[in-house]
Design a protein around this motif. Structure first.
Motif: not given
Length: 187
Positions: A8-10, A15-17, A45-48, A66-69
């Motif tokens: 999910l974090t990946l 999803l950014i691009p 972010d919350w779910v992962d 996670d914080p990097v994402a």
């Protein structure tokens, strides 16, 4: 490493691009679709985090990524929104938000090197700040500049997020101050 929270974090990073490409497309509802994709990414972010804790799937890779994402998605959206909402007030809020992310990332890295990583662990104010930022950004992505009501709501939310950003930065800096000032020598 390849558990659902990390996937999910990946996905959030992937999803950014997607939301950027949709936002810059010429589709009629491009801004709303981009905001929805951003919202889905923000929700991961919350779910992962919830899944990682609940199912004991916390990994070093996930704790790093996670914080990097979070930072990548916020910075990408803020830079993109600066083009649409070019104003000194939005620029100041953006600089505060992006600058805080850089400062706290550097602080956490330095504190970890010094053996004090627990001193700057994520606090509730940091979580609240992240969610307010995500909501504010989603609103601004959804708002076309000519929609003054939604745009103004987004600006109010981003200013609140900037205030929480400063507050959380001060919280972390105060927690780390004994090590930063050299007044603490023992771990």
């Amino acid at each position: 490493m390849w558990n659902l929270p990390n996937i999910l974090t990946l996905l959030r990073i992937g999803l950014i691009p997607v939301f950027i490409a949709i936002y810059y497309s010429s589709w009629e509802w491009h801004n709303l679709i981009a905001a929805a994709v951003f919202g889905v990414a923000a929700a991961t972010d919350w779910v992962d985090g919830y899944m990682a804790r609940k199912y004991d799937q916390v990994t070093p890779f996930g704790a790093f990524l996670d914080p990097v994402a979070d930072k990548l998605i916020v910075v990408a959206a803020m830079v993109m929104l600066l083009e649409v909402h070019a104003s000194p007030w939005f620029s100041v809020a953006s600089i505060i938000i992006i600058g805080r992310e850089i400062v706290i990332s550097a602080l956490r890295e330095w504190m970890a090197e010094m053996g004090y990583s627990g001193t700057v662990a994520v606090a509730m104010i940091g979580k609240v700040k992240t969610w307010v930022q995500m909501v504010a950004i989603a609103v601004l992505l959804a708002a076309k500049p000519e929609n003054e009501l939604l745009t103004n709501l987004g600006f109010i939310a981003i200013y609140i997020a900037a205030g929480l950003t400063l507050w959380s930065m001060i919280h972390y800096l105060r927690a780390a101050w004994p090590q930063l000032s050299g007044t603490t020598t023992s771990k």
